[in-house]
Design an enzyme around this catalytic site. Structure first.
Site, PDB file in Angstrom:
ATOM      1  N   GLY A  59       0.855  -1.172   0.000  1.00  0.00           N
ATOM      2  CA  GLY A  59       0.000   0.000   0.000  1.00  0.00           C
ATOM      3  C   GLY A  59       0.893   1.224   0.000  1.00  0.00           C
ATOM      4  O   GLY A  59       2.091   1.108   0.299  1.00  0.00           O
ATOM      5  N   GLN A 117       3.214   9.930   1.494  1.00  0.00           N
ATOM      6  CA  GLN A 117       4.518   9.296   1.236  1.00  0.00           C
ATOM      7  C   GLN A 117       5.130   9.760  -0.089  1.00  0.00           C
ATOM      8  O   GLN A 117       6.319   9.561  -0.326  1.00  0.00           O
ATOM      9  CB  GLN A 117       4.374   7.773   1.243  1.00  0.00           C
ATOM     10  CG  GLN A 117       4.098   7.225   2.642  1.00  0.00           C
ATOM     11  CD  GLN A 117       4.037   5.706   2.629  1.00  0.00           C
ATOM     12  OE1 GLN A 117       3.022   5.136   2.253  1.00  0.00           O
ATOM     13  NE2 GLN A 117       5.126   5.057   3.002  1.00  0.00           N
ATOM     14  N   CYS A 162       7.355  -0.487   6.297  1.00  0.00           N
ATOM     15  CA  CYS A 162       6.878   0.746   5.653  1.00  0.00           C
ATOM     16  C   CYS A 162       7.943   1.250   4.684  1.00  0.00           C
ATOM     17  O   CYS A 162       9.122   1.275   5.028  1.00  0.00           O
ATOM     18  CB  CYS A 162       6.616   1.796   6.726  1.00  0.00           C
ATOM     19  SG  CYS A 162       6.038   3.371   6.078  1.00  0.00           S
ATOM     20  N   LEU A 163       7.533   1.665   3.484  1.00  0.00           N
ATOM     21  CA  LEU A 163       8.506   2.161   2.497  1.00  0.00           C
ATOM     22  C   LEU A 163       9.187   3.451   2.967  1.00  0.00           C
ATOM     23  O   LEU A 163      10.240   3.812   2.459  1.00  0.00           O
ATOM     24  CB  LEU A 163       7.820   2.410   1.144  1.00  0.00           C
ATOM     25  CG  LEU A 163       7.389   1.169   0.349  1.00  0.00           C
ATOM     26  CD1 LEU A 163       6.655   1.587  -0.920  1.00  0.00           C
ATOM     27  CD2 LEU A 163       8.585   0.293   0.005  1.00  0.00           C
ATOM     28  N   HIS A 166      -2.733   0.628   8.251  1.00  0.00           N
ATOM     29  CA  HIS A 166      -1.426   1.279   8.094  1.00  0.00           C
ATOM     30  C   HIS A 166      -1.558   2.555   7.246  1.00  0.00           C
ATOM     31  O   HIS A 166      -1.019   3.605   7.589  1.00  0.00           O
ATOM     32  CB  HIS A 166      -0.459   0.276   7.451  1.00  0.00           C
ATOM     33  CG  HIS A 166       0.943   0.769   7.274  1.00  0.00           C
ATOM     34  ND1 HIS A 166       1.989   0.314   8.040  1.00  0.00           N
ATOM     35  CD2 HIS A 166       1.472   1.680   6.415  1.00  0.00           C
ATOM     36  CE1 HIS A 166       3.104   0.925   7.661  1.00  0.00           C
ATOM     37  NE2 HIS A 166       2.819   1.754   6.669  1.00  0.00           N
ATOM     38  N   GLU A 167      -2.301   2.439   6.123  1.00  0.00           N
ATOM     39  CA  GLU A 167      -2.414   3.589   5.203  1.00  0.00           C
ATOM     40  C   GLU A 167      -3.338   4.682   5.750  1.00  0.00           C
ATOM     41  O   GLU A 167      -3.049   5.870   5.591  1.00  0.00           O
ATOM     42  CB  GLU A 167      -2.894   3.129   3.820  1.00  0.00           C
ATOM     43  CG  GLU A 167      -2.048   2.030   3.165  1.00  0.00           C
ATOM     44  CD  GLU A 167      -0.555   2.280   3.166  1.00  0.00           C
ATOM     45  OE1 GLU A 167      -0.122   3.447   3.172  1.00  0.00           O
ATOM     46  OE2 GLU A 167       0.197   1.287   3.183  1.00  0.00           O
ATOM     47  N   HIS A 213      -1.300   6.620   8.095  1.00  0.00           N
ATOM     48  CA  HIS A 213      -0.425   7.578   7.398  1.00  0.00           C
ATOM     49  C   HIS A 213      -1.169   8.879   7.125  1.00  0.00           C
ATOM     50  O   HIS A 213      -0.633   9.972   7.321  1.00  0.00           O
ATOM     51  CB  HIS A 213       0.004   7.003   6.029  1.00  0.00           C
ATOM     52  CG  HIS A 213       1.316   6.283   6.052  1.00  0.00           C
ATOM     53  ND1 HIS A 213       2.479   6.862   6.496  1.00  0.00           N
ATOM     54  CD2 HIS A 213       1.648   5.033   5.657  1.00  0.00           C
ATOM     55  CE1 HIS A 213       3.477   5.993   6.375  1.00  0.00           C
ATOM     56  NE2 HIS A 213       3.001   4.869   5.877  1.00  0.00           N
TER      57      HIS A 213
HETATM   58 ZN    ZN Z   1       3.892   3.083   5.476  1.00  0.00          ZN
END
Ligand code: ZN
Length: 184
Positions: A56, A61, A103-104, A145-146, A149
């Protein structure tokens, strides 16, 4: 919200901002209209997620506090192409599961944290229609998670002070890399 029948523009693989970039702590602004700029942004979100092997990817991000995230239903075996959820909100959760998460924006860090087992989110799809989606397992985790964010929260916020202190050195490294990347 008005939709569009035009084909989506090709997405670009963009740089994912790292921990330390203030945009990751900024609550995302709701999308008001699916105009050409937003449609390009959604295409970029999907392409970047796929190219960088994410499950995701949230708007901030990519460095812009846009309330949308991309996700890939295929990660839980659903035969559906990657898509975006716009202005998402969690409407129901059930149960709890502890699993490893990454997480990226914090590459290489994986920590076990609890998330609901089942999640229902509501939002707008890429054609401008209101939608609700239910997910379990990995996709439910991705939804939490998203949406976190988009509220300026990161998965490491759920760690104990001790766990976080063990990561302190690596977090400083991310901050330094991010400053370098944004001032070059
Ligand atoms: Zn993340």
């Amino acid at each position: 919200m008005t939709g569009s029948s035009e084909p989506a523009p090709p997405g670009r693989n963009r740089r994912v901002v790292l921990y330390g970039n203030p945009v990751l702590r900024q609550p995302a602004a709701p999308v008001r209209e699916l105009d050409a700029r937003i449609r390009q942004f959604l295409a970029d979100l999907k392409t970047t997620m796929l190219e960088q092997d994410g499950l995701g990817l949230a708007g901030n991000q990519l460095g812009e506090p846009v309330a949308a995230f991309a996700f890939d239903p295929r990660t839980t075996g659903l035969d559906e192409p990657p898509t975006c959820m716009i202005n998402p909100r969690v409407v129901a959760t059930e149960g709890e599961l502890e699993r490893e998460e990454g997480c990226l924006s914090l590459p290489g860090i994986y920590e076990v944290i609890p998330r609901p087992e089942l999640v229902r989110i509501a939002g707008i799809d890429e054609t401008g229609r209101p939608v609700e989606r239910e997910a379990t397992g990995l996709l439910a985790r991705a939804f939490m998670h998203e949406t976190d964010h988009l509220a300026g929260r990161l998965f490491i916020d759920y760690l104990s002070e001790l766990r976080r202190s063990l990561l302190a050195r690596r977090l400083v490294e991310f901050e330094e890399r991010e400053v370098k990347a944004t001032t070059e």
